[in-house]
Design an enzyme around this catalytic site. Structure first.
Site, PDB file in Angstrom:
ATOM      1  N   ASN A   1     -11.939  11.616   0.778  1.00 30.13           N
ATOM      2  CA  ASN A   1     -12.322  10.376   1.471  1.00 30.13           C
ATOM      3  C   ASN A   1     -11.141   9.584   2.044  1.00 30.13           C
ATOM      4  OD1 ASN A   1     -11.624   9.664  -1.141  1.00 30.13           O
ATOM      5  ND2 ASN A   1     -13.139   8.034  -1.289  1.00 30.13           N
TER       6      ASN A   1
ATOM      7  N   SER B   1     -11.913  20.884  -0.545  1.00 33.01           N
ATOM      8  CA  SER B   1     -11.993  22.089   0.295  1.00 33.01           C
ATOM      9  C   SER B   1     -12.257  21.784   1.773  1.00 33.01           C
ATOM     10  CB  SER B   1     -13.080  23.016  -0.247  1.00 33.01           C
ATOM     11  OG  SER B   1     -12.705  23.486  -1.514  1.00 33.01           O
TER      12      SER B   1
ATOM     13  N   GLY C   1     -11.921  11.778  -8.080  1.00 31.03           N
ATOM     14  CA  GLY C   1     -13.136  12.434  -7.618  1.00 31.03           C
ATOM     15  C   GLY C   1     -14.330  11.961  -8.405  1.00 31.03           C
TER      16      GLY C   1
ATOM     17  N   GLU D   1      -9.384   9.139 -11.957  1.00 36.13           N
ATOM     18  CA  GLU D   1      -9.874   8.059 -11.079  1.00 36.13           C
ATOM     19  C   GLU D   1     -11.218   8.528 -10.553  1.00 36.13           C
ATOM     20  OE1 GLU D   1      -8.408   5.285 -10.675  1.00 36.13           O
ATOM     21  OE2 GLU D   1      -6.279   5.558 -10.983  1.00 36.13           O
TER      22      GLU D   1
ATOM     23  N   CYS E   1     -14.440   4.726  -3.184  1.00 31.85           N
ATOM     24  CA  CYS E   1     -14.762   4.503  -4.598  1.00 31.85           C
ATOM     25  C   CYS E   1     -14.819   3.013  -4.905  1.00 31.85           C
ATOM     26  CB  CYS E   1     -13.733   5.193  -5.483  1.00 31.85           C
ATOM     27  SG  CYS E   1     -12.048   4.704  -5.119  1.00 31.85           S
TER      28      CYS E   1
END
Ligand code: NAP
Length: 470
Positions: free
Chosen positions: A134, A160, A209, A231, A265
């Site tokens: 992101n 990926s 992630g 995180e 996030c």
């Protein structure tokens, strides 16, 4: 997941890569180990020169690098350019401040019966970094800049869908002057992570992630007794109280929810509004959300680009549909557009209840949940009533209430009258299922240091040596 660049604005696959073989992974770990032996012998000043050179290259290559990120994951070009600049700033911050952060800390020699005692921060070795797509440059940089400055080496397993940005990062550090192997991109799927982290030469791991990925890495690291920083996800509350400036709160709420196409996030995701100002805030917020321009992320006029994957968009729409099917009200958005690209409109949903997925799950797209509360205590109950604890926001101009929010919000950070964001100067991380450990600031740099106690005695009888031991 295939390792490939697929443009989210069109759905077109642009480039694919084969995953590295076990032999290639082994050779990369060996190089990282050898580079560590070399790097730990260099001075902080030398490493600072290399990191500053990386910052200069980031600035010089800003536009191409930003275009690459936009092509791989769909963030707007303007946001991508800002991300490159932020990375350069972080490199310079660590180049300038690492000498103070890594300096020996003298202890009270008399109290510990020593001639001299101090704490020394030393690097630990190759660290595996498993990173998300992101903020494909920034997420990596906030690990890499402090880790390399401390003298560690990095092995990057990037998401990926951003392989070209991952390869750019390896190339960047090499061209900046870091030794071969100091920072290596491993083009591998998540199935290779167990093998890499189990290797005795790899000393620790950091993962940014999702919660399932965090659980998986934590299990491997627990088995191998290796340090981790996690995180993970968040469903940050954004509380609006009666004394707040509603226009500013609604404006910031819109940015906080929709920045990075809603895939952050620390995006505010749950908007918890006091009943006295609920209707006024809801009207202003929904109007601003509906006015955002959704479109080609390369266009200057676009506010919100496509989501990074078709699967991600389907998941967001499924969460909205689940709420609507159970009686939630949509104030704007909520329809999946037809046509190419994985676009989703800014959406505001209210009348939420605990049995709806949106109540407890993270929504990773431009979708806001709006909650009505009758008091401060109820606001805190709803804000903390989640398994996550990453960021939090509260809007109030009552100084006493500001102090209470700072204490009562159960999260890794509290931003009052402002939007949660990350700064190299401030620690960043979460509590509860949002993870543990910290990135950024001195706290982040020291996560991957051996905090070594050094005690030096007089070397004479009766001068304290071996006074007692545990
Ligand atoms: P993700 O699926 O967990 O992927 C993140 C990284 O972990 C990727 O490199 C992925 O590799 C890898 N991975 C996935 N499953 C794994 C497993 N079982 N074992 C080892 N590695 C694994 O997360 P995402 O959907 O890409 O990113 C969104 C999530 O990240 C959200 O929950 C968001 O809140 C969170 N996030 C947190 C922060 C923070 O600072 N707290 C910052 C940004 C994002 P592949 O790509 O190969 O699957």
């Amino acid at each position: 997941m295939p390792i490939a660049t697929t443009n989210p604005a069109t759905g077109q696959v642009l480039k694919t890569y084969d995953a590295m073989s076990d032999e290639q992974i082994d050779a990369a770990i060996e190089r990282a180990d050898l580079a560590f032996r070399q790097l730990r012998e260099t001075t902080i000043a030398q490493r600072a020169r290399w990191l500053t050179a990386a910052a200069d290259r980031l600035d010089a290559e800003r536009d191409e690098t930003a275009r690459l990120m936009t092509t791989e994951m769909g963030k707007t070009y303007a946001a991508a350019k800002a991300e490159v600049t932020k990375c350069a700033t972080a490199c310079r911050f660590y180049a300038d401040n690492a000498p103070a952060m890594l300096a020996d800390e003298p202890a009270d020699a008399v109290a510990v019966k020593a001639r001299r005692a101090y704490v020394r921060y030393q690097p630990i070795g190759p660290v595996l970094a498993v990173m998300p797509w992101n903020f494909p440059l920034w997420q990596v940089m906030r690990f890499a800049a402090p880790a390399l400055m401390a003298g560690n080496t990095g092995l990057l397993k990037h998401a990926s869908n951003v392989p070209q940005t991952a390869l750019y990062l390896e190339d960047l550090f090499r061209r900046a002057g870091f030794p071969e192997g100091a920072f290596t991109t491993l083009l591998v799927g998540s199935d290779a992570v167990d093998r890499i982290l189990s290797d005795p030469r790899v000393r620790a791991a950091t993962l940014t992630g999702s919660e399932p990925a965090g659980r998986s890495i934590a299990q491997i690291a627990g088995r191998e007794i290796k340090k981790t920083v996690l995180e993970l996800g968040g469903s940050d509350p954004f509380v609006v109280m009666p004394s707040a400036d509603l226009d500013t709160a609604a404006e910031v709420a819109t940015t906080a929810r929709c920045q990075n196409n809603g895939q952050s996030c620390i995006a505010a995701k749950r908007f918890i509004v006091h009943t006295d100002v609920f209707d006024a805030f809801a009207e202003k917020f929904a109007a601003r959300m509906a006015a955002l321009r959704v479109g080609d992320p390369m266009d200057d006029g676009t506010d919100v680009g496509p989501l990074a994957s078709e699967r991600g968009r389907d998941e967001v729409h499924a969460q909205v549909t689940d709420a609507v099917d159970q009686g939630a009200t949509v104030l704007c958005g909520g329809e999946k557009p037809a046509g190419d690209g994985w676009y989703y409109p800014p959406t505001v949903v209210t009348d939420l209840r605990p049995e709806m997925r949106m109540w407890s799950e993270e929504v990773f797209g431009p979708v806001a949940g709006l909650y009505r509360v009758g008091s401060y205590d109820e606001a805190i109950e709803v804000a903390n009533g989640t398994s996550f604890g990453l960021g939090s926001n509260a809007w109030t101009n009552d100084p006493a209430e500001q102090e209470r929010f700072a204490v009562d919000l159960d999260a890794g950070n509290v931003f009052i009258n402002g939007m949660t964001t990350s700064y190299p100067e401030l620690p960043f991380g979460g509590v509860k299922n949002s993870g543990y450990g910290r990135e950024l600031s001195a706290a982040g740099m020291r996560e991957f240091c051996n905090t070594k106690t050094v005690w030096i005695g007089e070397g004479k009888a009766g001068a304290g040596a071996g006074a007692h031991s545990e």
